[in-house]
Design a protein around this motif. Sequence first.
Motif, PDB file in Angstrom:
ATOM      1  N   ALA A  47      -7.039   1.050  -3.977  1.00 14.03           N
ATOM      2  CA  ALA A  47      -6.386   0.493  -2.794  1.00 14.03           C
ATOM      3  C   ALA A  47      -7.179  -0.677  -2.232  1.00 14.03           C
ATOM      4  N   ASP A  48      -6.486  -1.557  -1.530  1.00  8.93           N
ATOM      5  CA  ASP A  48      -7.155  -2.712  -0.948  1.00  8.93           C
ATOM      6  C   ASP A  48      -7.427  -2.520   0.552  1.00  8.93           C
ATOM      7  N   PHE A  49      -7.346  -1.277   1.022  1.00 13.03           N
ATOM      8  CA  PHE A  49      -7.678  -0.968   2.406  1.00 13.03           C
ATOM      9  C   PHE A  49      -8.422   0.368   2.436  1.00 13.03           C
ATOM     10  N   LEU A  50      -9.117   0.626   3.537  1.00 14.49           N
ATOM     11  CA  LEU A  50      -9.911   1.846   3.684  1.00 14.49           C
ATOM     12  C   LEU A  50      -9.185   2.808   4.617  1.00 14.49           C
ATOM     13  N   PRO A  51      -8.681   3.924   4.110  1.00 14.31           N
ATOM     14  CA  PRO A  51      -8.001   4.885   4.989  1.00 14.31           C
ATOM     15  C   PRO A  51      -8.997   5.566   5.922  1.00 14.31           C
ATOM     16  N   VAL A  52      -8.484   6.123   7.017  1.00 19.01           N
ATOM     17  CA  VAL A  52      -9.365   6.800   7.976  1.00 19.01           C
ATOM     18  C   VAL A  52      -9.640   8.218   7.511  1.00 19.01           C
TER      19      VAL A  52
END
Length: 282
Positions: A47-52
């Motif tokens: 993924a290109d984002f960091l989940p919480v």
Amino acid sequence: MPTVPENAEAFQIKVQLDEVRNKFLRHFRVSAESLTHSYHAIKNYQADFLPVLEMDSLPFLAQDPSVQLDWEALRQQTMNWLLKNAFEDFVTGLNESLIEAYRFLHYRNAAHATRQRPFRDKEALEQQLQGIESQPMSLHVPKLIDAIAEEINAPIQLVPEILSINKVRNCLVHRNGVVSALDINDKENNSLRLTYLDHIVHVKIDGQPHRLTMELKLTSPTVHGIMLEARPTTRSFALGERVTFDTNLFNSVAFTCMSFTEQLLHQLWLIVQRDREAGLME
């Protein structure tokens, strides 16, 4: 010579001497497995984002406008954090191993002393044993090593390496890895010097020796012999420099710590052997 009272009661102290090695190995196992799992999870994350984080409440997020991390930089930051914590845990394991060695030697002293001067009551015995349990808990790695070496009355191998590893750990814990004047152990070069055994593997391919590297592994060569080398190595960090790690250093520092605990355990077993031959220990 004091006489043993007729109503004297014998006592036994049982010590698992292998814990001198195993205490460190348990910490290493958890660190190595956690680091390996995290390494491959980070490497394969697409993924290109960091989940919480998953939790009942809303997570706290800290943002610093001065720091802009791309995905690759975030991967590296995570690996540095994992390696830093693994390094710190090595010293925790070493500390626990040294405490076990300290206790064994002082239990031995107590057992020998009671042959000449038995305890007069059970409370005095329990107080002595509780003291042996608690005394090493307040000692740091250098003091524990000094106390053990004094009891053994012989040099302990790899002490300079372990003291330098502990010095780096203190820098990581107390100064977030940035070398200060308090961390300097190489005054001539004004630096923090880490000394360790580099764990090197040599292989024979077509009759010729080669040092094993990741690049060589990727070629899947046919190997006809493996040789291991423990090469004394140093790495220096200048005043104001941040201490950094990689997986090769992680492996070599772990190897150094394991070698230290193995050598110490061997020295303690020699003491046990001498005591058994003298009839002083079962």
